[in-house]
Motif scaffolding. Sequence first.
Motif, PDB file in Angstrom:
ATOM      1  N   VAL A  26      10.586  14.185  -5.709  1.00 18.58           N
ATOM      2  CA  VAL A  26       9.706  14.552  -6.556  1.00 18.58           C
ATOM      3  C   VAL A  26       9.491  13.567  -7.893  1.00 18.58           C
ATOM      4  CG1 VAL A  26       9.118  16.314  -8.146  1.00 18.58           C
ATOM      5  CG2 VAL A  26      10.155  17.186  -6.294  1.00 18.58           C
ATOM      6  N   CYS A  27       8.314  13.355  -8.311  1.00 24.29           N
ATOM      7  CA  CYS A  27       8.196  12.379  -9.241  1.00 24.29           C
ATOM      8  C   CYS A  27       8.644  13.098 -10.584  1.00 24.29           C
ATOM      9  CB  CYS A  27       6.790  12.059  -9.330  1.00 24.29           C
ATOM     10  SG  CYS A  27       5.943  10.893  -7.941  1.00 24.29           S
ATOM     11  N   GLY A  28       9.519  12.267 -11.028  1.00 24.64           N
ATOM     12  CA  GLY A  28      10.036  12.883 -12.472  1.00 24.64           C
ATOM     13  C   GLY A  28       9.375  12.398 -13.643  1.00 24.64           C
ATOM     14  N   GLU A 217       7.969   1.909  -7.851  1.00 22.94           N
ATOM     15  CA  GLU A 217       9.289   2.654  -7.923  1.00 22.94           C
ATOM     16  C   GLU A 217       9.411   3.728  -7.016  1.00 22.94           C
ATOM     17  OE1 GLU A 217      10.138   5.378 -11.483  1.00 22.94           O
ATOM     18  OE2 GLU A 217       8.684   3.941 -12.179  1.00 22.94           O
ATOM     19  N   CYS A 218       8.419   4.683  -6.989  1.00 24.51           N
ATOM     20  CA  CYS A 218       8.688   5.736  -6.235  1.00 24.51           C
ATOM     21  C   CYS A 218       8.755   5.525  -4.630  1.00 24.51           C
ATOM     22  CB  CYS A 218       7.612   6.835  -6.444  1.00 24.51           C
ATOM     23  SG  CYS A 218       7.711   7.533  -8.093  1.00 24.51           S
ATOM     24  N   SER A 219       7.875   4.593  -4.178  1.00 22.77           N
ATOM     25  CA  SER A 219       7.834   4.173  -2.970  1.00 22.77           C
ATOM     26  C   SER A 219       9.135   3.488  -2.368  1.00 22.77           C
ATOM     27  CB  SER A 219       6.762   3.064  -2.332  1.00 22.77           C
ATOM     28  OG  SER A 219       5.521   3.378  -2.822  1.00 22.77           O
ATOM     29  N   PRO A 242      -4.050   8.038  -8.927  1.00 24.66           N
ATOM     30  CA  PRO A 242      -3.930   7.054  -8.244  1.00 24.66           C
ATOM     31  C   PRO A 242      -2.607   7.101  -7.754  1.00 24.66           C
ATOM     32  CG  PRO A 242      -4.102   6.211 -10.127  1.00 24.66           C
ATOM     33  CD  PRO A 242      -4.576   7.743 -10.441  1.00 24.66           C
ATOM     34  N   HIS A 243      -1.472   7.654  -8.408  1.00 27.69           N
ATOM     35  CA  HIS A 243      -0.173   7.294  -8.173  1.00 27.69           C
ATOM     36  C   HIS A 243       0.241   7.741  -6.808  1.00 27.69           C
ATOM     37  CE1 HIS A 243       4.203   6.705  -8.965  1.00 27.69           C
ATOM     38  NE2 HIS A 243       4.256   8.215  -8.874  1.00 27.69           N
ATOM     39  N   HIS A 244       0.003   8.669  -6.124  1.00 30.46           N
ATOM     40  CA  HIS A 244       0.388   8.963  -4.742  1.00 30.46           C
ATOM     41  C   HIS A 244      -0.195   8.272  -3.866  1.00 30.46           C
ATOM     42  CE1 HIS A 244       2.585  12.887  -6.424  1.00 30.46           C
ATOM     43  NE2 HIS A 244       3.284  11.891  -6.573  1.00 30.46           N
TER      44      HIS A 244
HETATM   45 ZN   LIG Z   1       6.223   8.994  -8.258  1.00 27.95          ZN
END
Ligand SMILES: [Zn+2]
Length: 482
Positions: A26-28, A217-219, A242-244
Amino acid sequence: MQLYNTLTRQKEPFTPLSEGHVGIYVCGPTVYSEPHIGNARGPVFFDVVRRWFAREGYRVRYVSNVTDVGHLTDDADEGEDKLAKRARLEQLEPMEIAEKYFWRYFDAMASLGVRRPDIIPRASGHITEQLEMARTLLENGLAYERGGNVYFDVSAWGGYGELSGRKADDQQEGTRVEVRSDKDDPRDFALWKRAEAGHIMRWPSPWGEGFPGWHLECSVMSTKYLGDTFDIHGGGLDLIFPHHECEVAQAKGAGKGFANYWLHWNFLTFGGEKMAKSKGALALSELIKEHGGVALRFHLLSAHYRSVSDFSDKSLYASKQGLRRLQDTYTELVRRAEGADVGADDPFGVPRERFAAAMNDDFNTPQAVAVLFDSSRDVNAALSKNPNAGFVAAAKAFFDETARDVLGIVGEQADGSAEDDTALLDGLVNLVSEQRQGARLRRDFPTSDAIRDRLAELGVALEDTPEGVRWKRSTPKEKVTP
Ligand SMILES: [Zn+2]
């Protein structure tokens, strides 16, 4: 279990990659300012999600990151780093800002009964891995370098738009026109940014000193800890694009399978209006002080995560009333169930199934709460008729499993301190109650009435029963000022 998957836009049965295991990312938060109520919805929801999976027998690995570098003030890869900007304002090091707001955030989460993620990766701690993915994307012909900046080449990746469903034309319209951008296409986004003179957060790279783009960073961190393909990715609705979309492009472009299910929670509104991001009045710490963390948690869970959740004095008040009813029932059960065993036939089979059905239907927490209200009413009716010990124990076990362990709205808090407080509270109220009894015996009615009224203001109601004085929690009474 059925989940609504943003990727396919439908409810689907949940099939884990590996039997009995579930991996969740989960994106924090970006830790650069005081957490607000908008920061609470996702973590509270996913706290219940992980508890439910655990309850269903899964081994859960729950990863939620903290962004401490690379999140710029402008979504189109322009502007200042949010942490660096704040550091200048507060005259601190960027990492002091990260540390300060990291703990503000997790302290607030603890008040909301949110358990810590199993892993909390920080962007600044994964620069090497981010450089690695940028390099892979360059090798795969999906990225290009321009004077120390590395951009993802959206036109080279056919899958772009698969998550958000945005077509190329919409995307162009939605992107701000950049006057001096060196991108080939305004849809392209930064994997790595050149650090200008004076930019504090910088690392060496094959393209000169710089810092990672926010999406990267999330990928990188999700696949590092959950594997190239994993079960569930969550985030707020505003992150889909756009993030996801960018996360998917990067990870899949680097040869990873990435997330199978995407869960997105909806917005919060305030008296029907969408919250402005800067609305300082709704600082989480203030709301927790005023209403209590558990009441906020309960209020957030009273709406389905894919529906808008409204915060207004009226809706919060209604939630607090409802929560108080459930907590009163539970307190009474705890008091009466001491040492009793659940009998041979458990009368809570049906509510247990209804609760499970609600949770397995795309985490329908309002429905699960409704089951608890029904059960609470039945339990209270039964308690007034002196049920046998087996019934009381079974009722307590049901509330333990559902309201306490899954929804986290009754009983001990995450830090376990509340249980000790209950004994202390009991002792204190009994002490005060004895003083009132003493005053009554002396026929000092002004004193005994004053004690009763003060307790009522604090939300404690005294009851005279044949066995003596008993107390229970009640809705705090308005203070009467003469
Ligand atoms: Zn994220």
